[in-house]
Design a protein around this motif. Structure first.
Motif, PDB file in Angstrom:
ATOM      1  N   PRO A   1      47.710 -56.535  -7.470  1.00  0.00           N
ATOM      2  CA  PRO A   1      48.445 -57.749  -7.083  1.00  0.00           C
ATOM      3  C   PRO A   1      49.514 -57.518  -6.005  1.00  0.00           C
ATOM      4  CG  PRO A   1      48.978 -57.242  -9.304  1.00  0.00           C
ATOM      5  CD  PRO A   1      47.865 -55.930  -8.879  1.00  0.00           C
ATOM      6  N   THR A   2      50.066 -56.361  -5.847  1.00  0.00           N
ATOM      7  CA  THR A   2      51.234 -56.302  -4.963  1.00  0.00           C
ATOM      8  C   THR A   2      50.410 -56.153  -3.489  1.00  0.00           C
ATOM      9  OG1 THR A   2      51.240 -53.895  -5.224  1.00  0.00           O
ATOM     10  CG2 THR A   2      52.653 -55.079  -6.480  1.00  0.00           C
ATOM     11  N   VAL A   3      49.168 -55.931  -3.551  1.00  0.00           N
ATOM     12  CA  VAL A   3      48.576 -55.649  -2.098  1.00  0.00           C
ATOM     13  C   VAL A   3      47.529 -56.926  -1.942  1.00  0.00           C
ATOM     14  CG1 VAL A   3      46.965 -54.134  -0.836  1.00  0.00           C
ATOM     15  CG2 VAL A   3      48.771 -53.143  -2.322  1.00  0.00           C
ATOM     16  N   GLY A   4      46.637 -56.755  -2.798  1.00  0.00           N
ATOM     17  CA  GLY A   4      45.742 -58.371  -2.478  1.00  0.00           C
ATOM     18  C   GLY A   4      44.782 -58.438  -3.772  1.00  0.00           C
ATOM     19  N   CYS A   5      44.235 -59.522  -4.085  1.00  0.00           N
ATOM     20  CA  CYS A   5      43.422 -59.844  -4.910  1.00  0.00           C
ATOM     21  C   CYS A   5      41.946 -60.270  -4.377  1.00  0.00           C
ATOM     22  CB  CYS A   5      43.828 -60.935  -6.048  1.00  0.00           C
ATOM     23  SG  CYS A   5      45.509 -60.402  -7.116  1.00  0.00           S
ATOM     24  N   VAL A   6      40.982 -59.867  -4.767  1.00  0.00           N
ATOM     25  CA  VAL A   6      39.710 -60.416  -4.324  1.00  0.00           C
ATOM     26  C   VAL A   6      38.663 -60.753  -5.492  1.00  0.00           C
ATOM     27  CG1 VAL A   6      39.525 -58.920  -2.314  1.00  0.00           C
ATOM     28  CG2 VAL A   6      38.703 -57.924  -4.323  1.00  0.00           C
ATOM     29  N   SER A   7      38.037 -61.686  -5.127  1.00  0.00           N
ATOM     30  CA  SER A   7      37.088 -62.424  -6.070  1.00  0.00           C
ATOM     31  C   SER A   7      35.904 -61.386  -6.855  1.00  0.00           C
ATOM     32  CB  SER A   7      36.102 -63.430  -5.531  1.00  0.00           C
ATOM     33  OG  SER A   7      36.851 -64.595  -4.947  1.00  0.00           O
ATOM     34  N   THR A   8      36.053 -61.458  -8.076  1.00  0.00           N
ATOM     35  CA  THR A   8      34.927 -60.421  -8.749  1.00  0.00           C
ATOM     36  C   THR A   8      33.656 -60.707  -8.520  1.00  0.00           C
ATOM     37  OG1 THR A   8      36.640 -60.630 -10.585  1.00  0.00           O
ATOM     38  CG2 THR A   8      34.652 -59.630 -10.973  1.00  0.00           C
ATOM     39  N   ILE A   9      32.787 -60.098  -8.153  1.00  0.00           N
ATOM     40  CA  ILE A   9      31.474 -60.354  -7.952  1.00  0.00           C
ATOM     41  C   ILE A   9      30.402 -59.569  -8.842  1.00  0.00           C
ATOM     42  CG2 ILE A   9      29.584 -59.735  -6.053  1.00  0.00           C
ATOM     43  CD1 ILE A   9      31.649 -59.303  -4.014  1.00  0.00           C
TER      44      ILE A   9
ATOM     45  N   LEU B   1      28.720 -51.114 -14.424  1.00  0.00           N
ATOM     46  CA  LEU B   1      27.299 -51.545 -15.219  1.00  0.00           C
ATOM     47  C   LEU B   1      27.947 -51.844 -16.554  1.00  0.00           C
ATOM     48  CD1 LEU B   1      24.454 -48.855 -14.524  1.00  0.00           C
ATOM     49  CD2 LEU B   1      24.904 -51.274 -13.572  1.00  0.00           C
ATOM     50  N   LYS B   2      29.048 -51.362 -17.048  1.00  0.00           N
ATOM     51  CA  LYS B   2      29.549 -51.936 -18.415  1.00  0.00           C
ATOM     52  C   LYS B   2      30.234 -53.385 -18.241  1.00  0.00           C
ATOM     53  CE  LYS B   2      30.501 -47.515 -20.585  1.00  0.00           C
ATOM     54  NZ  LYS B   2      31.401 -46.606 -21.093  1.00  0.00           N
ATOM     55  N   ALA B   3      31.136 -53.457 -16.910  1.00  0.00           N
ATOM     56  CA  ALA B   3      31.767 -54.634 -16.717  1.00  0.00           C
ATOM     57  C   ALA B   3      30.645 -55.819 -15.947  1.00  0.00           C
ATOM     58  CB  ALA B   3      33.016 -54.538 -15.980  1.00  0.00           C
ATOM     59  N   ARG B   4      29.862 -55.186 -15.516  1.00  0.00           N
ATOM     60  CA  ARG B   4      28.710 -55.765 -14.471  1.00  0.00           C
ATOM     61  C   ARG B   4      29.570 -56.573 -13.536  1.00  0.00           C
ATOM     62  NH1 ARG B   4      23.557 -56.582 -16.324  1.00  0.00           N
ATOM     63  NH2 ARG B   4      23.226 -55.628 -18.303  1.00  0.00           N
ATOM     64  N   THR B   5      30.404 -55.760 -12.736  1.00  0.00           N
ATOM     65  CA  THR B   5      31.050 -56.274 -11.762  1.00  0.00           C
ATOM     66  C   THR B   5      31.172 -55.416 -10.562  1.00  0.00           C
ATOM     67  OG1 THR B   5      33.274 -55.807 -12.928  1.00  0.00           O
ATOM     68  CG2 THR B   5      32.751 -58.062 -12.949  1.00  0.00           C
ATOM     69  N   CYS B   6      31.328 -55.604  -9.485  1.00  0.00           N
ATOM     70  CA  CYS B   6      31.613 -54.799  -8.369  1.00  0.00           C
ATOM     71  C   CYS B   6      32.911 -54.083  -8.152  1.00  0.00           C
ATOM     72  CB  CYS B   6      31.060 -55.217  -7.118  1.00  0.00           C
ATOM     73  SG  CYS B   6      29.437 -56.035  -6.666  1.00  0.00           S
ATOM     74  N   HIS B   7      32.971 -52.862  -8.163  1.00  0.00           N
ATOM     75  CA  HIS B   7      34.244 -52.081  -8.056  1.00  0.00           C
ATOM     76  C   HIS B   7      34.555 -51.659  -6.618  1.00  0.00           C
ATOM     77  CE1 HIS B   7      37.752 -49.536  -9.145  1.00  0.00           C
ATOM     78  NE2 HIS B   7      36.984 -48.569  -8.725  1.00  0.00           N
ATOM     79  N   CYS B   8      35.697 -51.654  -5.856  1.00  0.00           N
ATOM     80  CA  CYS B   8      35.924 -51.144  -4.663  1.00  0.00           C
ATOM     81  C   CYS B   8      36.786 -49.816  -4.995  1.00  0.00           C
ATOM     82  CB  CYS B   8      36.524 -52.075  -3.667  1.00  0.00           C
ATOM     83  SG  CYS B   8      36.856 -51.746  -1.835  1.00  0.00           S
ATOM     84  N   PRO B   9      36.223 -48.771  -4.723  1.00  0.00           N
ATOM     85  CA  PRO B   9      37.046 -47.347  -4.976  1.00  0.00           C
ATOM     86  C   PRO B   9      37.778 -47.039  -3.744  1.00  0.00           C
ATOM     87  CG  PRO B   9      34.661 -46.961  -4.341  1.00  0.00           C
ATOM     88  CD  PRO B   9      34.595 -48.344  -4.515  1.00  0.00           C
ATOM     89  N   GLU B  10      38.885 -46.506  -4.238  1.00  0.00           N
ATOM     90  CA  GLU B  10      40.008 -46.011  -2.842  1.00  0.00           C
ATOM     91  C   GLU B  10      39.231 -45.220  -2.048  1.00  0.00           C
ATOM     92  OE1 GLU B  10      43.717 -44.864  -4.383  1.00  0.00           O
ATOM     93  OE2 GLU B  10      44.287 -46.762  -5.439  1.00  0.00           O
ATOM     94  N   PRO B  11      39.500 -44.952  -0.834  1.00  0.00           N
ATOM     95  CA  PRO B  11      40.420 -45.747   0.020  1.00  0.00           C
ATOM     96  C   PRO B  11      40.099 -46.791   0.613  1.00  0.00           C
ATOM     97  CG  PRO B  11      39.578 -43.970   1.385  1.00  0.00           C
ATOM     98  CD  PRO B  11      38.925 -43.787  -0.033  1.00  0.00           C
ATOM     99  N   ASN B  12      38.743 -47.620  -0.045  1.00  0.00           N
ATOM    100  CA  ASN B  12      38.522 -48.770   0.764  1.00  0.00           C
ATOM    101  C   ASN B  12      39.073 -50.021   0.209  1.00  0.00           C
ATOM    102  OD1 ASN B  12      35.733 -47.545   1.587  1.00  0.00           O
ATOM    103  ND2 ASN B  12      35.521 -46.820  -0.304  1.00  0.00           N
ATOM    104  N   THR B  13      39.169 -50.921   0.987  1.00  0.00           N
ATOM    105  CA  THR B  13      39.822 -52.288   0.608  1.00  0.00           C
ATOM    106  C   THR B  13      39.118 -53.484   1.251  1.00  0.00           C
ATOM    107  OG1 THR B  13      41.217 -52.076   2.725  1.00  0.00           O
ATOM    108  CG2 THR B  13      42.153 -51.037   0.496  1.00  0.00           C
TER     109      THR B  13
END
Length: 140
Positions: free
Chosen positions: A97-105, A121-133
């Motif tokens: 939240p200090t950098v930015g929030c994106v919609s959960t897909i 697969l557990k949360a069934r949401t996309c996760h953006c690993p660092e250093p990607n933004t």
């Protein structure tokens, strides 16, 4: 001046000091509401704590840091707290939240996620690993 006289003067001044910060002078000593009272020999000082402003001899008032422009990341919510603030990602978003929030897909496999994102697969949401933004989950 000899040591005996110095010791006598120290004892005299220590006995005659009035603690203006004592609760007997009010809930905040000789200071205003919310102030920090510091007793010194023969005097005292008042100061507003970090995150507060005002006349420390009358009243310290919380600074609403959230009203001072964009201090949190993109799409994040600023929450004022006593003497400070916090940044939070809204519901159905993720990120720092200090950098930015994106919609959960939502997803069931990596190919359903944008860019370099992977499917948790557990949360069934996309996760953006660092250093990607960003929404497209790419390196800057």
């Amino acid at each position: 001046m000899n040591q005996f006289l110095i010791n006598k003067l120290i004892i005299f001044f220590n006995l005659s000091d009035i603690d203006e910060c004592s609760p007997s002078h009010g809930p905040h000593g000789g200071c205003g509401q919310g102030a920090i009272c510091t007793n010194t020999l023969g005097s005292y000082s008042c100061a507003c704590p970090l995150g507060y402003t005002g006349n420390a001899f009358k009243q310290c008032i919380n600074i609403n840091e959230c009203s001072q422009g964009h201090i949190c990341g993109t799409n994040a919510l600023c929450v004022d707290t006593p003497g400070s603030y916090s940044c939070q990602c809204p519901a159905d978003t993720t990120g720092d939240p200090t950098v930015g929030c994106v919609s959960t897909i939502g997803c069931t496999q990596d190919s359903e996620c944008p860019g370099n994102a992977v499917c948790d697969l557990k949360a069934r949401t996309c996760h953006c690993p660092e250093p990607n933004t960003g929404r497209d989950c790419r390196r800057k």
